[in-house]
Design an enzyme around this catalytic site. Structure first.
Site: not given
Lengths: 481, 92, 488
Positions: A79, A159, A183
């Site tokens: 990420k 997210s 997320s």
């Protein structure tokens, strides 16, 4: 479709060990997949050269029988919130578009030390603020699953949407995510993968770009529960560089996988049972319960009376911390600068150009709830309610070993549909995951079925502090259905 | 929240909005704040009695390990000058 | 001696509270492992933590915590077993994180006090409200580039202790005495070098006035960053007078922050209340567990505490019979107190006379040469020996004074210098008598004059004898013999 990219981390590790194929072959297969599926927009930055050179090193270790462990040679997505040394790290924000960290986050360093191969930096909501991965400066991600009813392209959730899309779309064998209010778990549910948010303090936050420091926690996103257990074993551990990381021994999570659920008591929050849920979600929840019951788990109703306040509490605490955490993006030492005649003008122009709407909105809310005259009514009150929520869980865990709920109230939706939402409706997507962050507990989302529209549904298991093992045991039963 | 208040908060946060944005934002913030106002109905009178387990804060030893980072430090700077970061001139 | 400001309408008294910032002596910074030493290449002693880089996290330096506890104990203060770091949010070019990590409602040290001495010698106790730990900011350089300010973060993140007094001082003198005492305590404890010139100790003063006899607290103004004790006293004097003038002219004082201008000896507005920052303090989530000070730590630090100046002065008076003033002067610095004690241990050195020799003759040489007691070449044992040599008549006081210079220049002990230079005092009565006879004979008119009542001429004869003996004759014997011979 390349067979190699279909394999789980456990299978890859086994194959590398038995020299059935090499890390380089697998890495190349993934690089091809990445190139073939740019439409998912899963990666912000691809690093094929670095990946191939890391894979070559893993090759020679594998050939020489010197593998570092199960992750050695396994291609992962990272990420783009984890700082990676000399690799651009953007937090999906214009303000960090060209930021190249001179340091490595503790979690990614641990993964590199374990021999993992990084394929690139995955897309996310800007500064991890969002639940649909539509706030990224680099464009929204696309769910590899399509809605069958209208063949619509749907969002990944957020997210950690890029990581979810990459894992689901076979653009990496596993990925790192971070979870502040859901997320990791919510996009895992939307994309049909496994996502584990460990106990707060389990993984070091050092080098992870902060959204809300008291809630942020890194975790693995994988195709199977076993893979999540493998990855977490390498990501977790005390770090003296993070005062909030826990000096608690990291168990062998994979040992918990085959323990089953016999004798386990699982709670169902009555507040949620009484609520009118989406029919298919409700059905999946019921089916999940039946699977676990068949395997020997007992179910009991629990009460989390303050769960109804969790979202509102979260939307005070998280923006408050964010408003302060994002003050460092000021155009002076790194990142975007838009020049101004005065210092304040430079700050304002830089930050206004550098941040997207959702980030600005949260900074504004956060600034407001901390400002003179409102601190007690909002921020302090939220901290108090957070204590109530924690106590609810403490009470519940006196009688149960885990709690089962759906991960998200719906399946994935389209970008157009999401645009019709007002901010509060959007925030409601995190209703089942947010309380877990407020309590600092571990939670895992496991894909259990596909809805009639063809989109995945995940169920959510929550455990006691530092008891990820129980979650892995129960999750592997759920997954085997 | 009215526009004036939103403007004040924007100033504190060093954000700049044009008039339309301010109108919009005031509306959205009012909506969000109205929603979070539900917390006022939570009974937190007994919250002081909740004893959470509190770990002591971790500390580090008084050892110098980082030095000579000047070049590394300003590598990402938008407008460095020699070993310095720069900003628009702060005094007349 | 009450400090009163006479206005046209009332007599006024001043109410002063001080916030003192002390840079903590430590190797590394408060939250990072970069060096806390100042100077050097800009931005060189800065870690990514101090520069507020993305993803960087603070971890508190345990030694800085111990230093704060030690200072708290030195100020007779409560040590809070649990305290909390909070963020003070504001934007400024020298504040890289966009907030300062400080302590707000739960500081590490609570109520304490220190005692100051007033002009009349009486003592006054000044309350201390709190001491907390916080990060220093960086600095801006404005004259390097046209249109730009340059930022150097070397100081960013260095540990500071902010020590807040209660508003219990009522004259510039008291404020000065408080600062002097505070400086002495932190220096004795080794928690701060107290160097005000270099900014490692800084002070803000909160000043208000009220009519004499009233107990109200009127609006105060904060005078910022006064970098010497003299300026502090001047700033308070000016600021108090300004308040009186405003009130007497029917005006009102606005709460504001002001800066002292030493050249003009006046304060001017820095920012008014309308520009007051809304700092949005909240507990730092990166340091969310409470900073814990254990009983064990407190006990260990207590056992390591040096004797503080007040205690030591009291002991000097009791143990060595020193006059109060001498004791006070000796304990103004730990080094001078240590020096004295070593000197006074020498056999035959009377403590009072040793103190006197040190505070008068040695001090004069140090002042003259601008060197400090830490850097003096004369070993304390030599000074003690010097006192003993005066005491047993081996040398006179004048020779002792010369020897101080010689010892400093040659780095040699007094005995060898006396031997080599033949400085031993002549106490042989017969030898001196012979010289005196010769002098009286050579100066008959002066002898006549003395005998006729011009007693001042004694000085002339003493001088002549000293000259003839090269200053080595025992002055007591000279006086005695001269009186005998001249009265014949």
């Amino acid at each position: 479709m390349n067979q190699l990219t279909e394999l789980t981390i456990a299978e890859l590790s086994d194959g590398f060990g038995k020299k059935k194929f090499s890390p380089s072959e697998v890495t190349k297969a993934y690089i091809e997949n990445m190139a073939a599926h740019r439409e998912y927009n899963a990666y912000i930055t691809e690093t094929p050269e670095e990946a191939l050179s890391a894979a070559a090193e893993a090759d020679s270790r594998a050939a020489g029988g010197r593998r570092l462990g199960k992750l050695d040679g396994v291609p992962l997505g990272i990420k783009d919130l984890f700082c990676t040394k000399n690799i651009r790290t953007t937090a999906a924000s214009h303000i960090l578009e060209n930021f190249i960290p001179p340091y490595e986050s503790t979690v990614t360093k641990k993964l590199l030390d374990a021999g993992a191969v990084f394929l690139g930096k995955t897309n996310l909501d800007e500064f991890a603020m969002g639940g649909a991965n539509i706030t990224s400066y680099f464009g929204h991600t696309v769910n590899p699953n399509r809605r069958k009813t209208d063949n619509a392209e749907v969002i990944t959730g957020g997210s950690s949407g890029g990581s979810a899309a990459a894992v689901a779309g076979k653009l990496c064998a596993g990925a790192t995510g971070t979870d502040t209010g859901g997320s990791i778990r919510q996009p895992s549910s939307y994309c049909g993968i496994v996502g584990m948010k460990p106990t707060y303090g389990r993984c070091s936050r050092f080098g992870i770009i902060a959204y809300a420091s008291s809630l942020d926690q890194a975790g693995p996103m994988t195709r199977t529960v076993e893979d999540a257990a493998i990855m977490l074993g390498y990501m977790a551990g005390f770090d003296e560089k993070d005062s909030t990381s826990a000096d608690t021994a990291v168990p062998d999570f994979t040992a918990a996988l085959n323990k089953g659920v016999k004798g386990m008591t699982i709670g169902l929050p009555k507040e949620l049972m009484e609520e009118e849920l989406n029919g298919e979600i409700s059905l999946a929840w019921k089916e999940g319960r039946e699977i676990l019951e068949k395997a020997g788990a007992k179910f009991t109703e629990i009460s989390l009376p303050n769960m109804k306040y969790a979202l509102a509490t979260y939307y005070i605490i998280a923006p408050a911390e964010a408003s302060s955490n994002l003050a460092r993006y000021d155009g002076v030492r790194f990142g975007l600068r838009v020049d101004g005649k005065t210092l304040d003008e430079m700050y304002e122009l830089t930050r206004s150009a550098g941040f997207g709407d959702e980030v600005k909105r949260r900074i504004m809310i956060g600034t407001y709830v901390l400002s003179a005259g409102y601190y007690d009514a909002y921020y302090l009150k939220a901290l108090e309610v957070q204590k109530l929520i924690r106590r609810d869980y403490t009470e519940a865990f006196k009688t149960v070993d885990a709690i089962l709920t759906p991960t998200a109230p719906t399946t994935a939706f389209t970008v157009e549909e999401s645009k019709a939402f007002d901010p509060v409706t959007m925030y409601l997507q995190d209703a089942f995951t947010v309380p877990v962050n407020l309590a600092g507990l571990p939670g895992i989302s496991v894909p259990v079925k596909t809805a009639s529209d063809g989109l995945p549904i995940g169920l959510h298991l929550v455990g006691r502090h530092f008891d990820e093992e129980t979650l892995f045991s129960a999750a592997s039963v759920l997954e085997r259905r | 929240m009215d526009k004036k208040e939103t403007q004040h908060i924007a100033k504190l946060a060093r954000l700049r909005f044009d008039d339309d944005e301010l109108t919009n934002l005031s509306e959205q913030m009012t909506g969000i704040l109205k929603w979070v106002d539900m917390l006022q109905s939570a009974d937190t009178s007994a919250v002081a009695d909740i004893s959470g387990e509190e770990k002591p804060l971790g500390t580090r030893k008084d050892e110098v390990k980082t030095a000579g980072l000047s070049r590394e430090l300003i590598k990402n700077a938008p407008e460095p000058y020699e070993h310095f970061f720069t900003v628009p001139r702060m005094v007349e | 001696m009450k400090y009163v400001i006479k206005g046209n309408k009332h007599e006024w008294e001043v109410v002063i509270g001080l916030e003192v910032h002390c840079q903590v002596i430590s190797n590394a910074k408060l939250f990072s492992d970069a060096s806390a030493a100042s100077g050097g290449t800009p931005n060189d002693t800065v870690s990514f933590i101090d520069a507020g880089f993305p993803g960087m996290l603070p971890v508190v330096n345990e030694f800085c915590v111990e230093q704060a506890v030690k200072t708290g104990l030195g100020l007779n203060a409560e040590i809070n077993r649990k305290s909390v770091f909070a963020r003070k949010n504001y934007f400024y070019a020298d504040l890289p994180q966009g907030y300062q990590i400080s302590q707000y409602d739960k500081p590490i040290v609570g109520n304490g006090y220190l005692d100051i001495e007033l002009e009349d010698g009486s003592a006054k106790r000044i309350g201390i409200e709190r001491l907390h730990l916080e990060q220093d900011a960086g600095k801006s350089v404005h004259d390097l580039l046209p249109g730009k300010s340059c930022i150097d973060l070397n100081r960013s993140g260095v540990a500071l202790m902010e020590i807040v007094s209660k508003p219990e001082m009522s004259s510039p003198y008291e404020a000065g005495a408080y600062m002097t005492k505070m400086r002495s305590i932190v220096r004795w404890l080794g928690t701060c070098d107290g160097n005000m010139d270099e900014g490692s100790m800084r002070c803000d003063a909160n000043v208000s006035v009220r009519p004499v006899g009233s107990s109200e607290l009127r609006t105060r103004c904060e005078v910022k960053n006064v970098n010497s004790i003299r300026y502090l006293m001047q700033a308070i004097e000016y600021e108090a007078r300004r308040h009186v003038d405003v009130y007497e002219n029917g005006g009102s004082i606005e709460q504001e922050t002001r800066l002292f201008n030493p050249a003009a000896k006046e304060t001017r507005t820095m920012r008014g209340k309308e520009n007051a920052n809304d700092y949005r303090y909240f507990p730092d989530p990166d340091l969310s567990f409470p900073l814990t000070v254990t009983e064990e730590l407190i006990e260990r630090i207590k056992s390591e505490m040096p004797e503080l100046p007040d205690e030591r002065a009291a002991r000097f008076i009791k143990e060595y019979g020193l006059p109060k003033d001498d004791a006070a002067r000796l304990v103004s610095e730990m080094a001078s107190a240590d020096y004295f004690e070593k000197a006074a241990q020498v056999k035959g050195a009377d403590a009072r006379k040793t103190a006197n020799l040190m505070l008068v003759e040695l001090a004069a040489m140090l002042t003259d040469r601008k060197i400090s007691i830490e850097n003096v070449e004369i070993k304390p044992e030599w000074l003690g020996r010097l006192t003993a040599l005066v005491e047993d008549g081996t040398i006179g006081l004048r020779t002792a004074k010369d020897l101080i210079i010689m010892m400093e220049d040659t780095r040699r002990d007094p005995d060898s210098l006396i031997e080599e230079k033949g400085l031993r005092q002549v106490s042989d009565t017969a030898a001196i008598e012979k010289i005196i006879d010769g002098i009286i004979e050579a100066n008959p008119s002066e002898a006549e004059g003395y005998r006729a009542g011009k007693e001042k001429l004694m000085g002339f004869f003493v001088g002549q004898v000293m000259k003839a003996t090269g200053g080595k004759a025992n002055p007591g014997i000279i006086n005695k013999l001269l009186k005998e011979k001249l009265s014949k």
